[in-house]
Scaffold this active site. Structure first.
Site, PDB file in Angstrom:
ATOM      1  N   CYS A  56       0.839  -1.199   0.000  1.00  0.00           N
ATOM      2  CA  CYS A  56       0.000   0.000   0.000  1.00  0.00           C
ATOM      3  C   CYS A  56       0.881   1.260   0.000  1.00  0.00           C
ATOM      4  CB  CYS A  56      -1.003  -0.053   1.149  1.00  0.00           C
ATOM      5  SG  CYS A  56      -2.463   0.926   0.767  1.00  0.00           S
ATOM      6  N   HIS A 102      -3.544  -5.179   0.287  1.00  0.00           N
ATOM      7  CA  HIS A 102      -2.979  -5.729   1.526  1.00  0.00           C
ATOM      8  C   HIS A 102      -3.021  -7.255   1.498  1.00  0.00           C
ATOM      9  CE1 HIS A 102      -2.839  -1.941   3.930  1.00  0.00           C
ATOM     10  NE2 HIS A 102      -3.728  -1.583   3.023  1.00  0.00           N
ATOM     11  N   GLU A 157      -1.498  -9.246   3.352  1.00  0.00           N
ATOM     12  CA  GLU A 157      -1.383  -9.803   4.710  1.00  0.00           C
ATOM     13  C   GLU A 157      -2.732 -10.198   5.303  1.00  0.00           C
ATOM     14  OE1 GLU A 157      -0.968  -6.672   3.831  1.00  0.00           O
ATOM     15  OE2 GLU A 157      -1.504  -5.233   5.395  1.00  0.00           O
TER      16      GLU A 157
END
Ligand code: GLN
Length: 537
Positions: free
Chosen positions: A384, A510, A512
């Site tokens: 990001c 993202h 993650e």
């Protein structure tokens, strides 16, 4: 009418006992016995969601596929259960009040006085039952944030009391998580704080069915008997929860203590199928017995509070286990990186991750870290804001656009290589207005990301207002930074790579958030693989 059963998890004595992990661990065991389970978190604060909270206040803001900005516990729920959560899985007092007040303005209360009881509690009960009413779950576990006795938790405890009454016996249970502290001077475990906290719960009309007792020391049968007697539960319903080496041990610890069996017995559900924990245990054994080691620098401005980057560090654990590799994170404050410190701060790293973030504090340090990774051939993952910094660094140092930046940092810049998305231009509210949730991305096959995903169409979660400025795309690509992933509908650049670098990937989304124990995220897996290769050079 469906037969969904409800498990409520309350907390006593102190915060930070790990209600989220206990809830997720119980859910995991029930899921591996074949039950469909989801977990919900009710947060008693007044913010509509944690999206507007500073990470120092609240840790990471987790984002779901449907674009909810949520408590980080939802990340644990997804990582443990391997199923997505949604808007319905996290509800705050702010949201409850907002919908009640909206109804009042629409005249839906027909002239009645609107009150905490019944209107707020009814809304809480609705929010709890929304998940059960989908018919998708045998069991819904609802974690009540905060600590019993807090003023702001009272309506939630009252809603639980009413729901127990509404739904009748064997359909609901309350697990109270509490602390049994060890007093070194007395050489004893102390039960009084738990007794008080259970008393407090009972004053609100709720009796716990099960006590889960966090403790640093083994809780003897004597202490369990004492807790049971004074808290009105059976001795076998007092479960000890000792400090664990990793949160991923907690399901097995709870299995050993029989938490899942006790829960099933009280809900009158069958406990004949033991939980199938082999995949989980395979992950655990690789995580705990690493054969290799890599060190990754995590460059962020909230590094003092590791919870600010929870999903990233967990994704490292999942990917590390895949490679039987211990991933050590070197926490690096972006504000401390400058031309003088960079070599000592980043030296010896096998990979560099530049973290998400907002605002201009620390961005020059992030840009310097990108440059270091690029010039020294160190595997790089920018997430990001980290991806945006990679684009800025490239524009400045390769294209020679010295004033290149994001309009987030300088709205007047002559070279806005990152700029505000068109759809954001008229938005003034801060809460819930970013480009949020899952969006598609089309990947070119000749790329590092394709090697990772093995797929040309992916969907990943987002949380941003700014984007790669396509006016610079031709120039940037001609100089060697390639947009290998774009949104197929809008052309928004989602991924940039440097093909002339061992592994350099920046992603606007993202990754993650989607890494779980049983499905480690492919980008993290390949980032760690690249770091391993780097470590052998
Ligand atoms: N601040 C940047 C944006 O809004 C990046 C956001 C982030 O890193 N989540 O686009």
């Amino acid at each position: 009418m469906n037969n969904t059963k409800y498990v409520f998890v309350t907390g006593g004595v102190t915060s930070s006992l790990g209600k989220g992990i206990i809830a997720a661990s119980l859910a995991k065991l029930l899921q591996e016995r074949g039950y469909s389970v989801t977990i919900q978190k009710l947060d008693p604060y007044i913010n509509i969601d944690p999206g507007t909270l500073n990470p120092y206040e609240h840790g990471e803001c987790y984002v779901t596929d449907d674009g909810a900005e949520t408590d980080l516990d939802l990340g644990h729920y997804e990582r443990f259960l391997n199923i997505p959560t949604s808007q319905a899985n996290n509800v705050t007092t702010g949201r409850i009040y907002q919908s009640v007040i909206d109804k009042e303005r629409r005249g839906e209360f027909l002239g009645k006085t609107v009150q905490v009881i019944p209107h707020i509690t009814d809304e809480i009960k609705n929010r709890i039952q929304i998940l059960g009413n989908t018919g998708n779950y045998d069991i819904v576990i609802t974690e009540i944030g905060g600590t019993v006795g807090d003023i702001e938790s009272l309506p939630y405890v009252e809603a639980v009391r009413q729901l127990e009454w509404d739904l009748g016996e064997n359909n609901t249970i309350v697990i109270h998580l509490t602390l049994v502290p060890y007093l070194a001077a007395a050489g004893e475990l102390k039960t009084k704080p738990t007794q008080h906290s259970v008393k407090m719960l009972m004053q609100s009309g709720v009796s716990p069915d099960i006590l889960v007792c966090r403790s640093e020391n083994e809780i003897s049968d004597d202490i369990k008997r004492k807790l049971a007697l004074f808290c009105n539960v059976k001795q076998k319903d007092v479960i000890q929860s000792l400090d664990a080496e990793t949160i991923y041990d907690v399901p097995n610890l709870m299995l050993d203590e029989g938490l899942d069996s006790v829960v099933l017995e009280k809900l009158k559900l069958s406990d004949v199928n033991p939980p199938k924990m082999d995949k989980w245990n395979n992950f655990l054994s690789k995580h705990k017995n690493p054969k290799e080691f890599v060190e990754i620098g995590l460059i962020g401005k909230y590094v003092e509070l590791h919870d600010s980057y929870k999903s990233i560090t967990e994704a490292f654990i999942h990917a590390g286990s895949t490679h039987e590799t211990k991933v050590n994170v070197r926490w690096i404050h972006s504000e401390e990186l400058n031309p003088e410190t960079i070599e000592t701060e980043l030296q010896g790293l096998n990979g560099i991750l530049v973290a998400p973030g907002f605002g201009d504090r620390g961005i020059e340090g992030k840009i310097a870290a990108v440059q270091y990774a690029r010039e020294n051939n160190i595997p790089f993952l920018g997430i990001c804001l980290g991806m945006q910094m990679a684009v800025i660094e490239f524009a400045r140092n390769v294209l020679g656009l010295k004033d290149a930046t994001s309009t987030e940092m300088n709205p007047e810049t002559a070279n806005p290589v990152i700029n505000l998305m068109d759809e954001q231009k008229d938005i003034t509210d801060k809460g819930g207005t970013m480009r949020l949730g899952a969006w598609d991305c089309e990947i070119s096959t000749d790329s590092k990301v394709y090697e990772a995903y093995q797929n040309t169409l992916i969907s990943e979660r987002h949380r941003h207002r700014y984007e790669f400025n396509n006016d610079y795309k031709a120039q940037i690509e001609a100089a060697g930074m390639i947009a290998t992933g774009v949104n197929p509908k809008t052309g928004l650049v989602e991924i940039v790579e440097l093909p002339n670098h061992p592994w350099f990937v920046g992603v606007q989304y993202h990754p993650e958030y989607k890494s779980t124990v049983l499905t480690p995220h492919p980008l993290f897996v390949n980032f760690i693989k690249a770091a391993l290769e780097q470590s052998k050079k």
